[in-house]
Design a protein around this motif. Structure first.
Motif, PDB file in Angstrom:
ATOM      1  N   ARG A   1       4.877   3.794   3.401  1.00  0.00           N
ATOM      2  CA  ARG A   1       3.747   4.364   4.122  1.00  0.00           C
ATOM      3  C   ARG A   1       2.783   3.292   4.606  1.00  0.00           C
ATOM      4  N   VAL A   2       2.036   3.611   5.631  1.00  0.00           N
ATOM      5  CA  VAL A   2       0.922   2.766   6.067  1.00  0.00           C
ATOM      6  C   VAL A   2      -0.178   2.872   5.007  1.00  0.00           C
ATOM      7  N   TRP A   3      -0.745   1.754   4.624  1.00  0.00           N
ATOM      8  CA  TRP A   3      -1.751   1.765   3.564  1.00  0.00           C
ATOM      9  C   TRP A   3      -2.766   0.654   3.764  1.00  0.00           C
ATOM     10  N   SER A   4      -3.904   0.791   3.083  1.00  0.00           N
ATOM     11  CA  SER A   4      -4.945  -0.224   3.088  1.00  0.00           C
ATOM     12  C   SER A   4      -5.483  -0.368   1.678  1.00  0.00           C
ATOM     13  N   SER A   5      -5.952  -1.577   1.348  1.00  0.00           N
ATOM     14  CA  SER A   5      -6.441  -1.811  -0.007  1.00  0.00           C
ATOM     15  C   SER A   5      -7.320  -3.050  -0.053  1.00  0.00           C
ATOM     16  N   PHE A   6      -8.213  -3.083  -1.005  1.00  0.00           N
ATOM     17  CA  PHE A   6      -8.978  -4.278  -1.347  1.00  0.00           C
ATOM     18  C   PHE A   6      -8.061  -5.201  -2.144  1.00  0.00           C
TER      19      PHE A   6
END
Length: 353
Positions: A152-157
């Motif tokens: 999946r497309v994801w974002s994170s610190f």
């Protein structure tokens, strides 16, 4: 000029290519802010080349080879050998030697305060989080936005050299995760907790994420705050290596850095003075109605403090970012504050697909 700039990095491609881009972006931070720390040097001296570390690697590769491949890419991009970076990603799964300083022990046990605020009337459900770590990481962390060939497309610190996921993040399925460190004394050979957190960012929803946290082959654990945008369900999940306890949030709740649920009353753990104070203060502020002014009223508290500065004796934590995720049926609106006086350093919307 910001004293805590958070770089925004985008990465695409296969697992190794994604890791390589993230490793390049965090290379100087890893080299300058990780390798010289007492914690890293102590872990390296005790565990590098050990059979135990090899056991963790074997378990990680068997369970989630794609995410190990991302770590391989991070190492290559940072100009480091794989074992060095993998070791750092297993810091929570490895016992520190007894002779490290009290400050290093305290730092290893500290980190983070989260809020779960369920759906009320027309307002969205909210997950909000203070990310606490070493003061040395101010200005060295990243916000990464990833579109891989798989998953999946994801974002994170992201901390330098660390596989993203164990801080705060979200994906295109509308799954939000924030993570609080716990220091339960039940470490065992198994899948490292960093890998588990990354795997959750690849899931399609809350139930699937909880099933991952029920795995019995986890090496150690965290406390996870999970939200599902399409249903606005929120869950607080305590998941040390030896178990998993889930509480869906029917009313606002907070969680700091120690186990609270009765299922783990008999499990030995380290509870820092900071964690006890932040938990008590957040619970009190919620009961007094502070959330009417927004999650930041609690997370920016400086009296306890809940928002931590590296100026106290009881631990050495520092809030390096504050995040707020608003969950709607078709999207997640998010914002990241670099500091109370540097709000909305990053903002965005993740539309659900």
């Amino acid at each position: 000029m910001s004293r805590n700039p958070i770089s925004r990095i985008r990465a695409k491609g296969d697992a190794f290519s994604i890791g390589f881009a993230l490793g390049q972006a965090s290379a100087s931070g890893f080299r300058e802010r990780v390798l010289g720390t007492e914690e890293y040097r102590a872990l390296d001296a005790r565990w590098r080349g050990s059979d135990y570390l090899k056991t963790l690697e074997t378990a990680a590769r068997a369970a989630y080879p794609r995410f190990v491949r991302e770590i391989e890419g991070i190492a290559a991009g940072a100009g480091q050998d794989f074992e060095r970076v993998f070791l750092w990603n297993c810091r929570g799964d490895l016992r520190l030697p007894e002779d490290v300083s009290p400050a290093t022990k305290a730092l290893a046990a500290t980190g983070c305060t989260s809020l779960l605020i369920p759906l009320e009337s027309d307002a969205p459900a909210v997950i909000a989080h203070n990310e606490d770590g070493a003061a040395e990481f101010l200005g060295a962390c990243l916000w990464v936005e990833v579109e891989g060939d798989e998953g999946r497309v994801w974002s994170s610190f992201m901390y330098p050299g660390m596989l993203p996921g164990h801080t705060f993040g979200l994906n295109k399925a509308g799954l939000v995760q924030t993570v609080n460190n716990i220091s339960a004394h039940d470490l065992q050979p198994g899948v490292p907790r960093q890998i588990i957190c990354r795997a959750i960012l690849d899931t399609g929803g809350l139930d699937e994420a909880i099933e991952i946290l029920k795995r019995r082959d986890r090496a150690s654990g965290f406390h996870h705050n999970l939200g599902e945008a399409k249903t606005r369900r929120l869950a607080s999940v305590e998941a040390p290596a030896s178990g998993c306890a889930v509480r869906e949030a029917a009313s606002p709740r907070a969680h700091a850095n120690h186990l609270l649920f009765g299922e783990f009353d008999g499990l030995e753990q380290t509870i820092t003075l900071s964690s006890s104070r932040r938990q008590a203060a957040a619970d009190r502020m919620i009961a007094e109605g502070a959330l009417a002014g927004g999650a930041e009223v609690v997370l920016f508290d400086k009296t306890t403090p809940i928002h931590c500065d590296n100026d106290r004796n009881e631990d050495s934590g520092q809030t390096v970012a504050t995040s707020v995720f608003a969950l709607f049926p078709d999207r997640v609106e998010w914002r990241v504050h670099a500091a109370p006086d540097e709000c909305d350093a990053l903002i965005g919307t993740m539309h659900i697909t």
